[in-house]
Design an enzyme around this catalytic site. Sequence first.
Site, short mmCIF file in Angstrom:
data_model
loop_
_atom_site.label_atom_id
_atom_site.label_comp_id
_atom_site.label_asym_id
_atom_site.label_seq_id
_atom_site.Cartn_x
_atom_site.Cartn_y
_atom_site.Cartn_z
N ARG A 1 0.89 -1.35 0.14
CA ARG A 1 -0.03 -0.10 0.04
C ARG A 1 0.85 1.22 0.12
O ARG A 1 1.71 1.45 1.09
CB ARG A 1 -1.21 -0.05 1.36
CG ARG A 1 -1.93 1.06 1.18
CD ARG A 1 -2.97 0.81 2.49
NE ARG A 1 -3.96 2.00 2.47
CZ ARG A 1 -3.89 3.09 3.42
NH1 ARG A 1 -3.07 3.09 4.35
NH2 ARG A 1 -4.71 3.85 3.50
N ASN B 1 -7.29 8.18 2.33
CA ASN B 1 -6.80 7.52 3.79
C ASN B 1 -7.53 8.26 4.58
O ASN B 1 -7.86 9.38 5.02
CB ASN B 1 -5.53 7.78 3.74
CG ASN B 1 -4.95 7.36 5.17
OD1 ASN B 1 -4.64 6.24 5.39
ND2 ASN B 1 -4.40 8.15 6.14
N GLU B 2 -8.33 7.40 5.61
CA GLU B 2 -9.09 7.92 6.72
C GLU B 2 -9.46 9.30 6.31
O GLU B 2 -9.37 10.31 7.15
CB GLU B 2 -7.87 8.07 7.91
CG GLU B 2 -7.22 6.63 8.22
CD GLU B 2 -5.99 6.93 9.36
OE1 GLU B 2 -5.74 7.69 9.88
OE2 GLU B 2 -5.51 5.85 9.66
N HIS C 1 -9.19 0.43 9.80
CA HIS C 1 -7.66 0.60 10.43
C HIS C 1 -7.73 0.28 11.84
O HIS C 1 -8.63 1.00 12.93
CB HIS C 1 -7.24 2.12 10.04
CG HIS C 1 -7.01 2.29 8.85
ND1 HIS C 1 -6.28 3.65 8.26
CD2 HIS C 1 -7.22 1.83 7.69
CE1 HIS C 1 -6.03 3.49 7.13
NE2 HIS C 1 -6.64 2.40 6.50
N TYR D 1 -6.23 0.41 15.45
CA TYR D 1 -5.21 0.79 16.36
C TYR D 1 -5.76 0.62 17.79
O TYR D 1 -6.37 -0.46 18.05
CB TYR D 1 -4.79 2.07 16.06
CG TYR D 1 -4.00 2.34 14.89
CD1 TYR D 1 -2.53 1.76 14.86
CD2 TYR D 1 -4.34 2.75 13.60
CE1 TYR D 1 -1.90 2.05 13.49
CE2 TYR D 1 -3.80 3.07 12.51
CZ TYR D 1 -2.41 2.46 12.36
OH TYR D 1 -1.83 2.41 11.31
N GLU E 1 -4.87 -1.04 7.61
CA GLU E 1 -3.61 -0.47 8.40
C GLU E 1 -3.86 -1.03 9.93
O GLU E 1 -4.99 -1.17 10.37
CB GLU E 1 -3.62 1.09 8.76
CG GLU E 1 -3.12 1.78 7.43
CD GLU E 1 -2.98 3.07 8.12
OE1 GLU E 1 -2.86 3.67 9.38
OE2 GLU E 1 -2.65 4.17 6.85
N TRP F 1 1.04 -1.52 8.85
CA TRP F 1 1.67 -0.11 8.80
C TRP F 1 3.08 0.10 9.82
O TRP F 1 2.88 -0.41 11.13
CB TRP F 1 0.60 0.99 9.47
CG TRP F 1 1.33 2.53 9.31
CD1 TRP F 1 2.15 2.81 10.21
CD2 TRP F 1 1.15 3.36 8.27
NE1 TRP F 1 2.44 4.44 9.88
CE2 TRP F 1 1.93 4.52 8.74
CE3 TRP F 1 0.36 3.41 7.13
CZ2 TRP F 1 1.99 5.60 7.70
CZ3 TRP F 1 0.28 4.50 6.31
CH2 TRP F 1 1.14 5.78 6.61
#
Length: 452
Positions: free
Chosen positions: A78, A153-154, A220, A222, A249, A278
Amino acid sequence: MMKRLVLAGVTALAVGASIMTFTRPADAAVGLHVSGRDVVEANGQTFVMRGINHPHVWFPGQTSSFADIKAAGANTVRVVLGSGKRWGPSDDVATVVALCKQNRLICVLEVHDTTGYGEESAAASLDEAVDYWNGHKDALIGHESYVIINIGNEPIGNTDPGQWTAATSAAVRKMRSNGFQHLLMIDGPNWGQDWTNTMRDNARTVWNADSRRNLVFSIHMYSVYNSAVTIRSYFDAFRAMNLPLVVGEFGWRFNPNEVDDQAILAEAQARGLGWLAWSWSGNSDPILDMTVNFDPDQLTTFGQRIVNGANGLKATAREATIYSGVNPTPTTPSTSPSVSPSVSPSVSPTAGTRGCTATYSIVNQWPGGFQGEVRVTAGSSAINGWTVTWTFANGQRISQAWSATVNSDGSNVTARNASYNGSLAPGASTTFGFIAAWNGTNSAPTALCAAN
Protein backbone atom coordinates in the site's frame (compact mmCIF):
# COMPACT_ATOMS: atom_id res chain seq x y z
CA MET A 1 -1.78 6.21 9.36
CA MET A 2 -3.52 7.92 12.26
CA LYS A 3 -1.41 10.72 13.65
CA ARG A 4 -2.95 10.00 17.03
CA LEU A 5 -4.47 6.83 18.39
CA VAL A 6 -8.08 7.51 19.31
CA LEU A 7 -9.18 5.90 22.56
CA ALA A 8 -12.87 5.30 22.39
CA GLY A 9 -15.48 2.81 23.47
CA VAL A 10 -16.88 0.55 20.84
CA THR A 11 -20.58 -0.11 20.89
CA ALA A 12 -21.95 -3.60 20.49
CA LEU A 13 -21.76 -4.82 16.93
CA ALA A 14 -25.19 -6.26 16.27
CA VAL A 15 -26.36 -6.25 12.72
CA GLY A 16 -28.94 -8.22 10.85
CA ALA A 17 -27.49 -10.90 8.65
CA SER A 18 -28.03 -10.45 4.97
CA ILE A 19 -26.18 -12.95 2.83
CA MET A 20 -27.42 -11.67 -0.52
CA THR A 21 -25.13 -9.47 -2.54
CA PHE A 22 -25.98 -7.89 -5.86
CA THR A 23 -22.67 -8.81 -7.47
CA ARG A 24 -22.43 -8.51 -11.21
CA PRO A 25 -21.68 -11.74 -13.06
CA ALA A 26 -18.03 -12.37 -13.78
CA ASP A 27 -18.10 -11.15 -17.37
CA ALA A 28 -18.65 -7.61 -16.05
CA ALA A 29 -15.42 -7.79 -14.02
CA VAL A 30 -12.20 -6.12 -15.14
CA GLY A 31 -9.01 -7.21 -13.37
CA LEU A 32 -9.15 -7.46 -9.59
CA HIS A 33 -12.76 -7.56 -8.45
CA VAL A 34 -15.12 -8.73 -5.74
CA SER A 35 -16.90 -12.07 -5.64
CA GLY A 36 -19.05 -12.46 -2.55
CA ARG A 37 -16.79 -11.43 0.33
CA ASP A 38 -13.59 -12.21 -1.57
CA VAL A 39 -11.23 -10.19 -3.69
CA VAL A 40 -10.49 -12.27 -6.78
CA GLU A 41 -8.29 -11.89 -9.82
CA ALA A 42 -9.55 -11.68 -13.38
CA ASN A 43 -9.21 -15.46 -13.68
CA GLY A 44 -11.47 -16.02 -10.67
CA GLN A 45 -8.68 -17.00 -8.28
CA THR A 46 -9.15 -15.67 -4.75
CA PHE A 47 -6.51 -13.12 -3.78
CA VAL A 48 -5.89 -12.47 -0.09
CA MET A 49 -3.88 -9.32 0.53
CA ARG A 50 -0.85 -9.79 2.75
CA GLY A 51 1.20 -6.65 2.70
CA ILE A 52 2.91 -3.61 4.11
CA ASN A 53 2.32 0.15 3.92
CA HIS A 54 5.17 2.16 2.40
CA PRO A 55 5.31 5.96 3.09
CA HIS A 56 6.47 6.79 -0.43
CA VAL A 57 5.30 10.42 -0.54
CA TRP A 58 7.64 11.37 2.32
CA PHE A 59 10.53 9.18 1.14
CA PRO A 60 10.30 9.13 -2.68
CA GLY A 61 13.94 8.11 -2.99
CA GLN A 62 13.37 4.83 -1.13
CA THR A 63 12.43 2.93 -4.27
CA SER A 64 14.46 -0.13 -3.19
CA SER A 65 11.81 -0.66 -0.54
CA PHE A 66 9.51 -2.24 -3.13
CA ALA A 67 12.00 -5.06 -3.67
CA ASP A 68 12.67 -5.33 0.06
CA ILE A 69 8.94 -5.58 0.86
CA LYS A 70 8.60 -8.31 -1.75
CA ALA A 71 11.59 -10.16 -0.29
CA ALA A 72 9.95 -9.99 3.12
CA GLY A 73 7.16 -12.14 1.70
CA ALA A 74 4.46 -9.58 0.89
CA ASN A 75 2.13 -9.96 -2.08
CA THR A 76 0.79 -6.39 -1.78
CA VAL A 77 2.17 -2.95 -1.00
CA ARG A 78 0.00 0.00 0.00
CA VAL A 79 1.74 3.11 -1.28
CA VAL A 80 1.23 6.50 0.37
CA LEU A 81 0.76 9.28 -2.21
CA GLY A 82 0.04 12.98 -1.89
CA SER A 83 -2.41 15.02 -3.94
CA GLY A 84 -0.55 18.28 -3.33
CA LYS A 85 -3.10 19.59 -0.82
CA ARG A 86 -0.87 18.64 2.12
CA TRP A 87 1.86 16.43 0.69
CA GLY A 88 3.34 15.87 -2.72
CA PRO A 89 1.99 16.13 -5.27
CA SER A 90 2.93 12.59 -6.19
CA ASP A 91 3.30 12.88 -9.94
CA ASP A 92 5.20 9.61 -10.27
CA VAL A 93 2.19 7.29 -10.31
CA ALA A 94 3.33 5.53 -13.48
CA THR A 95 6.73 4.89 -11.89
CA VAL A 96 5.14 3.51 -8.73
CA VAL A 97 2.92 1.15 -10.72
CA ALA A 98 5.96 0.00 -12.69
CA LEU A 99 7.88 -0.66 -9.45
CA CYS A 100 4.98 -2.74 -8.12
CA LYS A 101 4.80 -4.79 -11.31
CA GLN A 102 8.57 -5.17 -11.53
CA ASN A 103 8.55 -6.62 -8.01
CA ARG A 104 5.46 -8.80 -8.53
CA LEU A 105 3.36 -6.90 -6.00
CA ILE A 106 -0.27 -5.87 -6.16
CA CYS A 107 -0.30 -2.08 -5.78
CA VAL A 108 -2.76 -0.36 -3.44
CA LEU A 109 -2.46 3.37 -4.11
CA GLU A 110 -3.88 5.85 -1.60
CA VAL A 111 -4.20 9.63 -1.31
CA HIS A 112 -3.07 10.50 2.21
CA ASP A 113 -4.14 14.17 2.18
CA THR A 114 -7.72 13.26 3.18
CA THR A 115 -6.61 12.05 6.64
CA GLY A 116 -8.95 13.39 9.32
CA TYR A 117 -11.07 15.63 7.06
CA GLY A 118 -13.59 17.66 9.08
CA GLU A 119 -11.35 17.63 12.13
CA GLU A 120 -7.99 18.31 10.49
CA SER A 121 -8.30 21.74 8.89
CA ALA A 122 -5.63 21.13 6.24
CA ALA A 123 -7.11 17.86 5.01
CA ALA A 124 -8.40 17.38 1.48
CA SER A 125 -11.93 16.19 0.78
CA LEU A 126 -12.71 12.91 -0.93
CA ASP A 127 -13.95 14.92 -3.89
CA GLU A 128 -10.51 16.53 -4.18
CA ALA A 129 -8.92 13.09 -3.94
CA VAL A 130 -11.01 11.92 -6.89
CA ASP A 131 -9.74 14.92 -8.85
CA TYR A 132 -6.20 13.71 -8.16
CA TRP A 133 -6.97 10.23 -9.46
CA ASN A 134 -8.64 11.66 -12.52
CA GLY A 135 -5.51 13.70 -13.21
CA HIS A 136 -3.47 10.48 -13.28
CA LYS A 137 -5.95 8.36 -15.19
CA ASP A 138 -3.50 7.65 -18.02
CA ALA A 139 -1.14 5.94 -15.55
CA LEU A 140 -3.91 3.79 -14.09
CA ILE A 141 -6.30 2.73 -16.84
CA GLY A 142 -5.29 -0.67 -18.19
CA HIS A 143 -3.65 -1.77 -14.92
CA GLU A 144 -6.84 -3.05 -13.25
CA SER A 145 -5.26 -6.48 -12.68
CA TYR A 146 -2.38 -4.90 -10.74
CA VAL A 147 -3.76 -1.78 -9.04
CA ILE A 148 -6.35 -1.17 -6.33
CA ILE A 149 -7.29 2.47 -5.77
CA ASN A 150 -7.78 3.45 -2.11
CA ILE A 151 -9.65 6.70 -2.82
CA GLY A 152 -8.63 8.52 0.36
CA ASN A 153 -6.86 7.59 3.60
CA GLU A 154 -8.93 7.90 6.81
CA PRO A 155 -11.14 10.44 5.05
CA ILE A 156 -13.17 11.70 8.01
CA GLY A 157 -12.03 12.50 11.56
CA ASN A 158 -14.16 12.39 14.70
CA THR A 159 -16.03 15.61 13.90
CA ASP A 160 -19.33 14.73 12.21
CA PRO A 161 -18.37 11.20 11.11
CA GLY A 162 -21.90 10.85 9.72
CA GLN A 163 -20.84 12.83 6.65
CA TRP A 164 -18.81 9.79 5.60
CA THR A 165 -21.71 8.01 3.89
CA ALA A 166 -22.72 10.75 1.47
CA ALA A 167 -19.13 11.86 0.77
CA THR A 168 -17.94 8.32 0.09
CA SER A 169 -20.94 7.44 -2.09
CA ALA A 170 -20.38 10.59 -4.15
CA ALA A 171 -16.66 9.83 -4.53
CA VAL A 172 -17.37 6.30 -5.73
CA ARG A 173 -19.93 7.52 -8.27
CA LYS A 174 -17.49 10.18 -9.51
CA MET A 175 -14.73 7.60 -9.93
CA ARG A 176 -17.00 5.43 -12.03
CA SER A 177 -18.29 8.34 -14.09
CA ASN A 178 -14.65 9.22 -14.82
CA GLY A 179 -14.16 5.75 -16.30
CA PHE A 180 -12.31 3.94 -13.51
CA GLN A 181 -13.17 0.22 -13.46
CA HIS A 182 -10.62 -0.66 -10.76
CA LEU A 183 -11.35 -2.34 -7.46
CA LEU A 184 -11.82 0.60 -5.07
CA MET A 185 -10.77 0.46 -1.42
CA ILE A 186 -12.92 2.44 1.03
CA ASP A 187 -11.53 3.66 4.38
CA GLY A 188 -13.77 4.28 7.37
CA PRO A 189 -14.20 7.53 9.34
CA ASN A 190 -12.94 8.24 12.89
CA TRP A 191 -9.38 8.42 11.56
CA GLY A 192 -9.98 5.05 9.94
CA GLN A 193 -11.04 3.19 13.09
CA ASP A 194 -14.82 3.54 12.66
CA TRP A 195 -15.42 3.40 16.41
CA THR A 196 -18.81 5.05 15.83
CA ASN A 197 -19.67 2.14 13.49
CA THR A 198 -20.60 4.59 10.74
CA MET A 199 -18.94 2.55 8.00
CA ARG A 200 -20.24 -0.70 9.43
CA ASP A 201 -23.83 0.54 9.55
CA ASN A 202 -23.77 2.32 6.18
CA ALA A 203 -21.52 0.06 4.12
CA ARG A 204 -24.47 -1.32 2.17
CA THR A 205 -25.48 2.21 1.11
CA VAL A 206 -22.00 2.89 -0.25
CA TRP A 207 -21.89 -0.55 -1.88
CA ASN A 208 -25.15 0.17 -3.69
CA ALA A 209 -23.76 3.54 -4.88
CA ASP A 210 -21.18 1.67 -6.95
CA SER A 211 -22.49 0.79 -10.40
CA ARG A 212 -19.87 -1.97 -10.65
CA ARG A 213 -20.33 -3.37 -7.13
CA ASN A 214 -16.55 -3.54 -6.91
CA LEU A 215 -15.51 -2.18 -3.51
CA VAL A 216 -13.54 -3.53 -0.57
CA PHE A 217 -14.02 -1.80 2.78
CA SER A 218 -10.93 -1.04 4.86
CA ILE A 219 -10.77 -0.80 8.65
CA HIS A 220 -7.70 0.65 10.40
CA MET A 221 -7.02 -1.07 13.70
CA TYR A 222 -5.14 0.76 16.40
CA SER A 223 -6.02 1.37 20.07
CA VAL A 224 -9.77 0.93 19.63
CA TYR A 225 -9.11 -2.71 18.72
CA ASN A 226 -7.34 -3.83 21.87
CA SER A 227 -9.11 -7.15 22.38
CA ALA A 228 -9.89 -10.23 20.34
CA VAL A 229 -13.59 -9.82 21.17
CA THR A 230 -13.75 -6.34 19.59
CA ILE A 231 -11.79 -7.48 16.55
CA ARG A 232 -13.95 -10.55 16.01
CA SER A 233 -17.12 -8.52 16.41
CA TYR A 234 -16.15 -6.09 13.67
CA PHE A 235 -15.11 -8.89 11.34
CA ASP A 236 -18.34 -10.75 12.10
CA ALA A 237 -20.45 -7.74 11.17
CA PHE A 238 -19.06 -7.62 7.63
CA ARG A 239 -19.29 -11.38 7.27
CA ALA A 240 -22.97 -11.20 8.25
CA MET A 241 -23.54 -8.53 5.58
CA ASN A 242 -21.56 -10.62 3.05
CA LEU A 243 -19.42 -7.57 2.21
CA PRO A 244 -15.66 -7.64 1.56
CA LEU A 245 -13.34 -6.27 4.25
CA VAL A 246 -9.60 -5.77 4.64
CA VAL A 247 -7.48 -4.41 7.50
CA GLY A 248 -5.86 -1.56 5.62
CA GLU A 249 -3.62 -0.49 8.52
CA PHE A 250 -2.77 -1.79 11.98
CA GLY A 251 -0.02 -1.53 14.55
CA TRP A 252 0.97 -3.84 17.38
CA ARG A 253 0.50 -4.28 21.09
CA PHE A 254 3.48 -2.44 22.47
CA ASN A 255 1.72 -1.36 25.67
CA PRO A 256 -1.22 -2.78 27.67
CA ASN A 257 -4.61 -1.86 26.18
CA GLU A 258 -3.12 -1.17 22.77
CA VAL A 259 -4.00 -2.93 19.53
CA ASP A 260 -4.06 -6.74 19.72
CA ASP A 261 -2.08 -7.44 16.56
CA GLN A 262 -1.85 -11.17 17.20
CA ALA A 263 -5.63 -11.46 17.28
CA ILE A 264 -5.86 -9.46 14.04
CA LEU A 265 -3.41 -11.80 12.31
CA ALA A 266 -5.00 -14.98 13.63
CA GLU A 267 -8.59 -13.93 12.92
CA ALA A 268 -7.70 -12.64 9.45
CA GLN A 269 -5.98 -15.92 8.60
CA ALA A 270 -8.91 -18.00 9.84
CA ARG A 271 -11.39 -15.93 7.81
CA GLY A 272 -9.36 -15.36 4.65
CA LEU A 273 -9.24 -11.58 5.22
CA GLY A 274 -6.47 -9.41 3.81
CA TRP A 275 -4.26 -7.12 5.88
CA LEU A 276 -1.66 -4.38 5.31
CA ALA A 277 0.58 -3.58 8.26
CA TRP A 278 1.76 -0.02 9.02
CA SER A 279 4.57 0.73 8.12
CA TRP A 280 7.83 -0.35 6.49
CA SER A 281 9.90 2.54 7.90
CA GLY A 282 10.04 6.31 8.42
CA ASN A 283 6.93 6.56 10.58
CA SER A 284 6.67 9.55 12.92
CA ASP A 285 6.14 7.09 15.79
CA PRO A 286 9.11 4.71 15.33
CA ILE A 287 7.51 1.98 17.44
CA LEU A 288 5.31 1.18 14.42
CA ASP A 289 8.17 0.79 11.96
CA MET A 290 9.05 -2.69 10.70
CA THR A 291 12.62 -1.78 9.78
CA VAL A 292 15.28 0.57 11.09
CA ASN A 293 16.10 3.24 8.51
CA PHE A 294 14.56 1.18 5.68
CA ASP A 295 17.16 -1.55 6.23
CA PRO A 296 15.54 -4.97 5.63
CA ASP A 297 18.31 -6.61 7.65
CA GLN A 298 17.26 -4.61 10.72
CA LEU A 299 13.76 -5.79 11.50
CA THR A 300 12.14 -4.31 14.58
CA THR A 301 10.10 -6.41 17.00
CA PHE A 302 7.01 -5.49 15.00
CA GLY A 303 8.80 -6.34 11.77
CA GLN A 304 9.74 -9.78 13.07
CA ARG A 305 6.12 -10.43 14.02
CA ILE A 306 4.83 -9.34 10.61
CA VAL A 307 7.49 -10.98 8.46
CA ASN A 308 8.36 -14.15 10.40
CA GLY A 309 5.45 -14.66 12.80
CA ALA A 310 3.16 -17.69 12.82
CA ASN A 311 0.52 -15.81 10.82
CA GLY A 312 2.95 -13.41 9.16
CA LEU A 313 3.94 -12.80 5.57
CA LYS A 314 6.27 -15.71 4.98
CA ALA A 315 3.81 -18.18 6.46
CA THR A 316 0.61 -16.98 4.79
CA ALA A 317 1.18 -14.72 1.75
CA ARG A 318 0.56 -16.11 -1.74
CA GLU A 319 1.70 -14.25 -4.84
CA ALA A 320 -0.99 -13.04 -7.23
CA THR A 321 -1.44 -15.49 -10.09
CA ILE A 322 -1.11 -12.63 -12.60
CA TYR A 323 2.64 -12.86 -11.84
CA SER A 324 3.02 -16.61 -11.44
CA GLY A 325 2.03 -17.57 -14.95
CA VAL A 326 -1.16 -19.29 -13.79
CA ASN A 327 -3.76 -17.77 -16.05
CA PRO A 328 -6.72 -20.13 -16.48
CA THR A 329 -9.51 -19.16 -18.81
CA PRO A 330 -12.63 -20.02 -16.85
CA THR A 331 -16.02 -20.26 -18.45
CA THR A 332 -17.87 -17.14 -17.39
CA PRO A 333 -21.42 -15.90 -17.92
CA SER A 334 -22.07 -14.45 -21.37
CA THR A 335 -24.81 -12.07 -20.31
CA SER A 336 -25.33 -9.44 -17.63
CA PRO A 337 -28.93 -9.99 -16.53
CA SER A 338 -30.83 -7.24 -14.83
CA VAL A 339 -31.07 -8.43 -11.23
CA SER A 340 -34.54 -8.24 -9.80
CA PRO A 341 -34.89 -11.13 -7.35
CA SER A 342 -38.41 -12.34 -6.74
CA VAL A 343 -37.32 -14.45 -3.78
CA SER A 344 -34.70 -14.05 -1.10
CA PRO A 345 -31.53 -15.94 -2.13
CA SER A 346 -30.39 -18.42 0.45
CA VAL A 347 -27.33 -20.20 1.76
CA SER A 348 -26.97 -23.89 2.45
CA PRO A 349 -25.61 -25.20 5.73
CA THR A 350 -21.86 -25.63 5.79
CA ALA A 351 -20.97 -29.29 5.62
CA GLY A 352 -17.86 -31.39 5.26
CA THR A 353 -16.88 -35.01 4.93
CA ARG A 354 -13.08 -35.05 5.07
CA GLY A 355 -10.64 -32.21 5.51
CA CYS A 356 -12.72 -29.35 4.16
CA THR A 357 -16.12 -27.67 4.28
CA ALA A 358 -18.28 -26.16 1.55
CA THR A 359 -20.89 -23.40 1.71
CA TYR A 360 -23.29 -22.96 -1.21
CA SER A 361 -24.85 -19.53 -1.75
CA ILE A 362 -27.02 -17.77 -4.31
CA VAL A 363 -25.50 -14.35 -4.97
CA ASN A 364 -27.69 -13.18 -7.85
CA GLN A 365 -31.09 -14.28 -9.10
CA TRP A 366 -33.36 -13.22 -11.95
CA PRO A 367 -36.41 -14.77 -13.65
CA GLY A 368 -35.32 -18.17 -14.91
CA GLY A 369 -31.68 -17.93 -13.90
CA PHE A 370 -29.25 -17.36 -11.04
CA GLN A 371 -25.57 -17.04 -10.18
CA GLY A 372 -24.32 -19.40 -7.49
CA GLU A 373 -21.10 -19.54 -5.55
CA VAL A 374 -19.49 -22.21 -3.38
CA ARG A 375 -16.82 -21.41 -0.80
CA VAL A 376 -14.41 -24.25 -0.02
CA THR A 377 -12.48 -23.97 3.27
CA ALA A 378 -9.70 -26.26 4.43
CA GLY A 379 -9.93 -27.70 7.92
CA SER A 380 -7.17 -27.82 10.50
CA SER A 381 -4.71 -29.36 8.01
CA ALA A 382 -3.57 -28.27 4.58
CA ILE A 383 -5.21 -29.94 1.57
CA ASN A 384 -3.93 -30.54 -1.97
CA GLY A 385 -7.24 -30.91 -3.76
CA TRP A 386 -10.98 -31.00 -3.14
CA THR A 387 -14.26 -32.32 -4.47
CA VAL A 388 -17.65 -30.79 -3.69
CA THR A 389 -20.95 -32.59 -4.28
CA TRP A 390 -24.59 -31.64 -3.88
CA THR A 391 -28.03 -32.59 -5.12
CA PHE A 392 -30.50 -30.06 -6.48
CA ALA A 393 -34.01 -30.55 -5.15
CA ASN A 394 -35.90 -28.39 -7.63
CA GLY A 395 -34.59 -29.32 -11.07
CA GLN A 396 -31.98 -26.55 -11.31
CA ARG A 397 -29.55 -26.97 -14.22
CA ILE A 398 -25.99 -25.56 -14.44
CA SER A 399 -25.03 -24.12 -17.82
CA GLN A 400 -21.67 -22.43 -17.13
CA ALA A 401 -19.03 -22.57 -14.39
CA TRP A 402 -15.66 -21.07 -13.53
CA SER A 403 -12.78 -21.80 -11.13
CA ALA A 404 -13.80 -25.49 -10.93
CA THR A 405 -14.59 -28.44 -13.18
CA VAL A 406 -18.31 -28.99 -12.70
CA ASN A 407 -20.24 -32.04 -13.96
CA SER A 408 -23.93 -32.85 -13.55
CA ASP A 409 -25.72 -36.19 -13.63
CA GLY A 410 -29.37 -35.34 -13.41
CA SER A 411 -29.81 -33.50 -10.11
CA ASN A 412 -26.42 -34.64 -8.77
CA VAL A 413 -23.54 -32.18 -9.17
CA THR A 414 -19.81 -32.82 -8.69
CA ALA A 415 -17.26 -29.98 -8.69
CA ARG A 416 -13.50 -30.52 -8.58
CA ASN A 417 -10.81 -27.93 -8.02
CA ALA A 418 -9.09 -26.19 -10.89
CA SER A 419 -5.32 -26.59 -11.28
CA TYR A 420 -4.64 -23.35 -9.44
CA ASN A 421 -6.96 -23.49 -6.39
CA GLY A 422 -6.75 -27.04 -5.05
CA SER A 423 -3.97 -26.47 -2.54
CA LEU A 424 -5.22 -24.66 0.56
CA ALA A 425 -3.40 -23.90 3.80
CA PRO A 426 -5.17 -24.74 7.07
CA GLY A 427 -8.25 -22.54 7.37
CA ALA A 428 -7.74 -20.98 3.92
CA SER A 429 -10.60 -20.62 1.45
CA THR A 430 -11.30 -20.38 -2.25
CA THR A 431 -14.48 -20.00 -4.26
CA PHE A 432 -15.96 -21.18 -7.55
CA GLY A 433 -19.05 -19.98 -9.31
CA PHE A 434 -21.65 -20.97 -11.85
CA ILE A 435 -24.72 -19.87 -13.78
CA ALA A 436 -27.82 -22.09 -13.64
CA ALA A 437 -31.47 -22.16 -14.62
CA TRP A 438 -34.39 -22.52 -12.20
CA ASN A 439 -38.15 -22.51 -12.33
CA GLY A 440 -40.65 -22.15 -9.50
CA THR A 441 -38.42 -22.91 -6.50
CA ASN A 442 -34.72 -22.36 -6.00
CA SER A 443 -33.78 -23.82 -2.64
CA ALA A 444 -30.13 -24.03 -1.64
CA PRO A 445 -28.83 -27.59 -1.28
CA THR A 446 -26.34 -28.82 1.29
CA ALA A 447 -22.87 -29.01 -0.27
CA LEU A 448 -20.45 -31.68 0.92
CA CYS A 449 -16.68 -31.28 0.60
CA ALA A 450 -13.99 -33.94 0.59
CA ALA A 451 -10.25 -33.32 0.39
CA ASN A 452 -8.49 -35.43 -2.21
